[in-house]
Each structure stands twice: as structure tokens, then as C-alpha cells.
Design a protein around this motif. Structure first.
Motif, PDB file in Angstrom:
ATOM      1  N   SER A  46       0.644  -1.163   0.152  1.00  0.00           N
ATOM      2  CA  SER A  46      -0.093   0.047   0.106  1.00  0.00           C
ATOM      3  C   SER A  46       0.688   1.223   0.071  1.00  0.00           C
ATOM      4  O   SER A  46       0.389   2.333  -0.530  1.00  0.00           O
ATOM      5  CB  SER A  46      -1.042  -0.164   1.372  1.00  0.00           C
ATOM      6  N   GLU A  47       2.144   1.055   0.442  1.00  0.00           N
ATOM      7  CA  GLU A  47       2.906   2.266   0.566  1.00  0.00           C
ATOM      8  C   GLU A  47       3.520   2.520  -0.936  1.00  0.00           C
ATOM      9  O   GLU A  47       3.890   3.614  -1.248  1.00  0.00           O
ATOM     10  CB  GLU A  47       4.184   1.973   1.468  1.00  0.00           C
ATOM     11  N   LEU A  48       3.619   1.659  -1.658  1.00  0.00           N
ATOM     12  CA  LEU A  48       3.968   1.924  -3.103  1.00  0.00           C
ATOM     13  C   LEU A  48       2.676   2.392  -3.859  1.00  0.00           C
ATOM     14  O   LEU A  48       2.927   3.214  -4.595  1.00  0.00           O
ATOM     15  CB  LEU A  48       3.890   0.329  -3.890  1.00  0.00           C
ATOM     16  N   HIS A  49       1.605   2.067  -3.689  1.00  0.00           N
ATOM     17  CA  HIS A  49       0.285   2.697  -4.150  1.00  0.00           C
ATOM     18  C   HIS A  49       0.429   4.376  -3.608  1.00  0.00           C
ATOM     19  O   HIS A  49       0.245   4.957  -4.373  1.00  0.00           O
ATOM     20  CB  HIS A  49      -1.001   1.994  -3.641  1.00  0.00           C
ATOM     21  N   PHE A  50       0.644   4.296  -2.362  1.00  0.00           N
ATOM     22  CA  PHE A  50       0.664   5.926  -2.016  1.00  0.00           C
ATOM     23  C   PHE A  50       1.914   6.563  -2.887  1.00  0.00           C
ATOM     24  O   PHE A  50       1.608   7.747  -3.444  1.00  0.00           O
ATOM     25  CB  PHE A  50       0.791   6.086  -0.381  1.00  0.00           C
ATOM     26  N   ARG A  51       2.851   6.137  -2.688  1.00  0.00           N
ATOM     27  CA  ARG A  51       4.143   6.797  -3.408  1.00  0.00           C
ATOM     28  C   ARG A  51       4.139   7.013  -4.796  1.00  0.00           C
ATOM     29  O   ARG A  51       4.320   7.960  -5.257  1.00  0.00           O
ATOM     30  CB  ARG A  51       5.459   5.719  -3.133  1.00  0.00           C
ATOM     31  N   SER A  52       3.412   6.158  -5.322  1.00  0.00           N
ATOM     32  CA  SER A  52       3.329   6.346  -6.946  1.00  0.00           C
ATOM     33  C   SER A  52       2.173   7.116  -7.325  1.00  0.00           C
ATOM     34  O   SER A  52       1.706   7.586  -8.294  1.00  0.00           O
ATOM     35  CB  SER A  52       3.136   4.963  -7.515  1.00  0.00           C
ATOM     36  N   GLY A  53       1.109   7.478  -6.267  1.00  0.00           N
ATOM     37  CA  GLY A  53       0.207   8.496  -6.589  1.00  0.00           C
ATOM     38  C   GLY A  53      -1.280   7.663  -7.133  1.00  0.00           C
ATOM     39  O   GLY A  53      -2.115   8.406  -7.379  1.00  0.00           O
ATOM     40  N   GLY A  91      -4.576   3.561  11.098  1.00  0.00           N
ATOM     41  CA  GLY A  91      -4.937   4.761  11.490  1.00  0.00           C
ATOM     42  C   GLY A  91      -4.542   5.874  10.862  1.00  0.00           C
ATOM     43  O   GLY A  91      -4.643   7.058  11.321  1.00  0.00           O
ATOM     44  N   GLY A  92      -4.337   6.040   9.537  1.00  0.00           N
ATOM     45  CA  GLY A  92      -4.078   7.079   8.972  1.00  0.00           C
ATOM     46  C   GLY A  92      -2.587   7.282   8.586  1.00  0.00           C
ATOM     47  O   GLY A  92      -2.193   8.201   8.031  1.00  0.00           O
ATOM     48  N   MET A  93      -1.813   6.613   9.391  1.00  0.00           N
ATOM     49  CA  MET A  93      -0.230   6.568   9.157  1.00  0.00           C
ATOM     50  C   MET A  93       0.062   6.443   7.864  1.00  0.00           C
ATOM     51  O   MET A  93      -0.261   5.762   7.198  1.00  0.00           O
ATOM     52  CB  MET A  93       0.458   5.484  10.101  1.00  0.00           C
ATOM     53  N   GLY A  94       1.169   7.588   7.567  1.00  0.00           N
ATOM     54  CA  GLY A  94       1.804   7.765   6.264  1.00  0.00           C
ATOM     55  C   GLY A  94       1.033   8.070   5.070  1.00  0.00           C
ATOM     56  O   GLY A  94       1.138   8.084   4.014  1.00  0.00           O
ATOM     57  N   ARG A  95      -0.295   8.571   5.454  1.00  0.00           N
ATOM     58  CA  ARG A  95      -1.399   9.074   4.749  1.00  0.00           C
ATOM     59  C   ARG A  95      -1.874  10.545   5.005  1.00  0.00           C
ATOM     60  O   ARG A  95      -1.690  11.286   4.346  1.00  0.00           O
ATOM     61  CB  ARG A  95      -2.315   7.981   4.422  1.00  0.00           C
ATOM     62  N   SER A  96      -2.851  10.382   5.968  1.00  0.00           N
ATOM     63  CA  SER A  96      -3.094  11.716   6.623  1.00  0.00           C
ATOM     64  C   SER A  96      -2.173  12.316   7.648  1.00  0.00           C
ATOM     65  O   SER A  96      -2.303  13.362   7.949  1.00  0.00           O
ATOM     66  CB  SER A  96      -4.696  11.552   7.043  1.00  0.00           C
ATOM     67  N   THR A  97      -1.319  11.331   8.358  1.00  0.00           N
ATOM     68  CA  THR A  97      -0.456  11.813   9.164  1.00  0.00           C
ATOM     69  C   THR A  97       0.871  11.026   8.996  1.00  0.00           C
ATOM     70  O   THR A  97       1.034  10.062   8.284  1.00  0.00           O
ATOM     71  CB  THR A  97      -0.934  11.352  10.733  1.00  0.00           C
ATOM     72  N   ASP A 305      18.788   2.785   2.608  1.00  0.00           N
ATOM     73  CA  ASP A 305      18.537   2.319   1.268  1.00  0.00           C
ATOM     74  C   ASP A 305      17.319   2.203   0.761  1.00  0.00           C
ATOM     75  O   ASP A 305      16.462   1.210   0.129  1.00  0.00           O
ATOM     76  CB  ASP A 305      19.085   0.647   1.466  1.00  0.00           C
ATOM     77  N   ILE A 306      16.308   2.895   1.380  1.00  0.00           N
ATOM     78  CA  ILE A 306      14.902   3.217   1.022  1.00  0.00           C
ATOM     79  C   ILE A 306      14.519   3.021  -0.474  1.00  0.00           C
ATOM     80  O   ILE A 306      13.507   2.386  -0.834  1.00  0.00           O
ATOM     81  CB  ILE A 306      14.045   4.264   1.874  1.00  0.00           C
ATOM     82  N   VAL A 307      15.274   3.574  -1.188  1.00  0.00           N
ATOM     83  CA  VAL A 307      14.762   3.763  -2.637  1.00  0.00           C
ATOM     84  C   VAL A 307      14.758   2.293  -3.262  1.00  0.00           C
ATOM     85  O   VAL A 307      14.104   1.652  -4.046  1.00  0.00           O
ATOM     86  CB  VAL A 307      15.795   4.727  -3.281  1.00  0.00           C
ATOM     87  N   GLN A 308      16.125   1.696  -2.982  1.00  0.00           N
ATOM     88  CA  GLN A 308      16.331   0.236  -3.575  1.00  0.00           C
ATOM     89  C   GLN A 308      15.135  -0.717  -3.014  1.00  0.00           C
ATOM     90  O   GLN A 308      15.022  -1.667  -3.657  1.00  0.00           O
ATOM     91  CB  GLN A 308      17.595  -0.358  -3.224  1.00  0.00           C
ATOM     92  N   ALA A 309      15.057  -0.573  -1.772  1.00  0.00           N
ATOM     93  CA  ALA A 309      13.894  -1.460  -1.053  1.00  0.00           C
ATOM     94  C   ALA A 309      12.719  -1.244  -2.058  1.00  0.00           C
ATOM     95  O   ALA A 309      11.995  -2.214  -1.953  1.00  0.00           O
ATOM     96  CB  ALA A 309      13.750  -0.983   0.422  1.00  0.00           C
ATOM     97  N   HIS A 310      12.207   0.028  -2.104  1.00  0.00           N
ATOM     98  CA  HIS A 310      11.076   0.138  -2.938  1.00  0.00           C
ATOM     99  C   HIS A 310      11.056  -0.389  -4.316  1.00  0.00           C
ATOM    100  O   HIS A 310      10.058  -0.922  -4.796  1.00  0.00           O
ATOM    101  CB  HIS A 310      10.524   1.567  -2.783  1.00  0.00           C
ATOM    102  N   ARG A 311      12.116  -0.358  -4.985  1.00  0.00           N
ATOM    103  CA  ARG A 311      12.284  -1.113  -6.186  1.00  0.00           C
ATOM    104  C   ARG A 311      12.244  -2.552  -6.228  1.00  0.00           C
ATOM    105  O   ARG A 311      11.639  -3.053  -6.958  1.00  0.00           O
ATOM    106  CB  ARG A 311      13.994  -0.687  -6.835  1.00  0.00           C
ATOM    107  N   ASP A 312      12.789  -3.098  -4.938  1.00  0.00           N
ATOM    108  CA  ASP A 312      12.937  -4.650  -4.994  1.00  0.00           C
ATOM    109  C   ASP A 312      11.302  -5.111  -4.331  1.00  0.00           C
ATOM    110  O   ASP A 312      10.769  -5.968  -4.986  1.00  0.00           O
ATOM    111  CB  ASP A 312      13.655  -4.963  -3.877  1.00  0.00           C
ATOM    112  N   LEU A 313      10.689  -4.085  -3.877  1.00  0.00           N
ATOM    113  CA  LEU A 313       9.279  -4.442  -3.625  1.00  0.00           C
ATOM    114  C   LEU A 313       8.235  -4.387  -4.740  1.00  0.00           C
ATOM    115  O   LEU A 313       7.397  -5.148  -5.134  1.00  0.00           O
ATOM    116  CB  LEU A 313       8.628  -3.517  -2.351  1.00  0.00           C
ATOM    117  N   GLU A 314       8.629  -3.606  -5.537  1.00  0.00           N
ATOM    118  CA  GLU A 314       7.866  -3.158  -6.837  1.00  0.00           C
ATOM    119  C   GLU A 314       8.079  -4.410  -7.881  1.00  0.00           C
ATOM    120  O   GLU A 314       7.160  -4.525  -8.544  1.00  0.00           O
ATOM    121  CB  GLU A 314       8.215  -1.824  -7.223  1.00  0.00           C
TER     122      GLU A 314
END
Length: 327
Positions: A46-53, A91-97, A305-314
Motif C-alpha cells: 500500500s506504500e507503493l500505491h501511495f508513493r506512486s500516486g 489509523g491514517g499513518m503515512g497517509r493523512s498523518t 537504502d529506502i529507494v532500493q527497497a521500494h524498487r525490490d518491492l515493486e
């Protein structure tokens, strides 16, 4: 002088490169809230969905992250003592808060779950959202009974692996799917009775294993295969729609009489921290400590390494839960 911390910030949606590691002010905590020093956090699709818009909710700029594990630094309302080990999620973490991709996070006390464990932070950080979703899918989505049969569609996802572990602790017969033959041994190692390769249609295979079909099924792939999952489930059984690894979320021109086999029930699960009782969390962690359960970690990262982590997850290259360790 303002106290600062390191955090990942997204100014606007985009590719993994929009994840920027910055120095930002430590969040202020007020009565009713808890400031947690984050020791580790899991990564979620779901964090990929948020990050990518493509997510349905959320605002920018934002510190992402729907979960975090660490210790209480401050709870002005006295709900938790400083130093208490805790987990938090949703609870809205990472989205609204602002969320868990940071050295500290502030959340309402109502979404904080305490525990006691000597397990490594890398292990603990993988647990909260994964366990909450798997447990809720089994108990709320399926109302599964001990000893029943279960199909997990998307079995090598972190939630799929956790669901298999929980189901086997309840004596259930588990069929779990993977698109890759190379990942069948992973499913076998965590106790799956029947690991099978997902060709897009598995109903016939499931019915060869369990003649009437599975008692319940957790759908983690998406609506593109859900029709087949419904047909792999027995009359009177239940399919719980929990995830969409394929990013297929909606059904155009949904016609229930055509989609739903006679007597097969369709539910959904998307829970909050309150859906994971502290006693269930503690029991699971204790079982991991004694070797009676496992936390299916795929890869560990540092926050740098967060950018690479998201690449791997994606690219689906993790093979289990991805976790970022800050200590």
C-alpha cells in the motif's frame, strides 16, 4: 534549539526516487498521543500505491509508512511507560498523518500495542501489519475453524506467509500458491501442506486435492483471479478479499449471479491496530522465540537504502516481508 531526526519524505508522488532521506523536526506529542522511537519498520504494498500516486487517500508532502516497531519515548497521558516495547499500524499513518519511515513517530495511544520480547528488532519490525492482516483475515474475514482447509492465493507474499503460519498453528490444511516454481520450497519450509504454482487458474487443482473445494480462501492477488478463487471454494465456504498484489482492485460491470458460485460467500478484510489483540501478538512472538512459529522475512534494509527497497518491492524481488532496521 529544535530537536531533529532523520526521516523519509515524499514531496509529490512518483517513482522510488521521490523517497528523500532528510533531517526534520522531531514530532511533538500531546496528551492522548505516544511518541515512539522507531527501531524497525516493515514495507507494504500500500506504500507503493501511495508513493506512486494511485492510492485513494493521502496528502503530500508526507513521511510514509503504515507501521512501526520500537519503544515508547513519551506518553504524556501516562498510557505507557517510557521504554515499553510497542508496535503500531494503520489509523491514517503515512497517509493523512506522518508515518513510520522515520526515527520517531507520534500516534494515538489507542493504536499502540505493547509487547515484551528479546527477538531482534529486524524480526519484530516485520510483524505488525503482516500479523494484523493475516490474523484478521482468518478470524474476521473467514471466521475460520481449527482443522478446516484453507487456500491462500498469493502465498509467498508477507501476509500469505503469515497466514499460513497462523493456520498451521490451528491444525488447518493449507494450500498456497506462487507464480514461481522456485518459491515452492519456501512455502514447504513454513509448513504449507500443498504448495502449488499459480497459472492463473487453480480451482481444478484445489478440487483434486480437496474434492468439494477449500473451506475458506484468502485472496491476496486481486480481482483478476478472484473468480477462479471463488470456484476453488466449496459451497458454504468463504473467500476473503484482503489484497491486490496484481494491482487489480475493482470489477467492471460486476454481476453477482455470474461471479458468485451457489452458496459461496465473499467478504473482505482491511483492519486497524485494534484488530490485533495484545495477547495474540504476544503469543505469536513467544512462539517465534521458541521456534514454534516463524516470521517470514524476505530482505532487510537500512533507511539509507529506502529507494532500493521500494524498487525490490515493486519488482516482487523480496520473497517475504521487507523490513528496514534503524538500530
Amino acid at each position: 534549539m529544535t530537536e531533529t531526526m532523520r526521516a523519509v519524505v515524499i514531496d509529490a508522488p512518483g517513482a522510488p526516487e521521490v523517497l528523500r532521506l532528510r533531517t526534520v523536526p522531531v514530532p511533538v506529542v500531546e496528551p492522548g498521543g505516544v511518541r515512539i522511537r522507531v527501531m524497525a519498520f516493515g514495507l507494504n504494498r500500500s506504500e507503493l500505491h501511495f508513493r506512486s500516486g494511485v492510492a485513494f487517500s493521502g496528502t503530500f508532502p508526507r513521511i510514509p509508512g503504515i507501521e512501526a516497531t520500537g519503544v515508547v519515548e513519551s506518553a504524556p497521558g501516562g498510557e505507557f511507560a517510557p521504554g515499553t516495547q510497542v508496535m503500531t499500524m494503520m489509523g491514517g499513518m503515512g497517509r493523512s498523518t506522518d508515518g513510520g519511515y522515520a526515527e520517531m513517530v507520534v500516534v494515538p495511544a489507542s493504536q499502540v500495542i505493547p509487547f515484551v520480547s528479546a527477538l531482534p528488532w529486524s524480526t519484530l519490525g516485520a510483524v505488525p501489519e503482516m500479523l494484523q492482516t493475516a490474523y484478521g483475515s482468518l478470524t474476521v474475514g473467514l471466521e475460520a475453524t481449527d482443522g478446516s482447509s484453507l487456500l491462500i492465493r498469493g502465498g509467498t507474499s508477507s501476509v500469505g506467509l503469515a497466514a499460513a503460519v497462523l493456520a498451521k498453528r490451528r491444525g488447518m490444511t493449507v494450500i498456497a500458491t506462487t507464480r514461481s516454481e522456485a518459491r515452492l520450497p519456501l512455502l514447504a519450509r513454513i509448513g504449507v501442506d500443498y504448495p502449488i504454482v499459480d497459472t492463473g487458474e487453480v480451482a481444478a487443482t484445489v478440487r483434486q486435492i480437496i474434492g468439494a473445494g477449500a473451506d475458506g480462501a484468502i485472496e491476496l492477488v486481486g480481482v483478476n483471479v478472484m473468480r477462479d478463487t471463488l470456484r476453488a471454494t466449496r459451497q458454504g465456504g468463504t473467500v476473503c478479499f484482503t489484497g491486490m498484489l496484481s494491482d487489480s482492485w475493482t470489477i467492471p460491470e460486476f454481476y453477482p449471479m455470474d461471479w458468485l458460485p451457489n452458496g459461496v460467500r465473499l467478504t473482505a478484510y482491511s483492519g486497524e491496530a485494534q484488530g490485533l489483540p495484545a495477547s495474540v501478538l504476544q503469543d505469536y512472538l513467544d512462539a517465534v522465540a521458541t521456534g514454534d512459529a516463524v516470521v517470514p522475512i524476505g530482505r532487510e534494509y537500512r533507511i539509507d537504502d529506502i529507494v532500493q527497497a521500494h524498487r525490490d518491492l515493486e519488482s516482487n524481488a523480496v520473497g517475504g516481508k521487507a523490513v528496514v532496521v534503524l538500530v
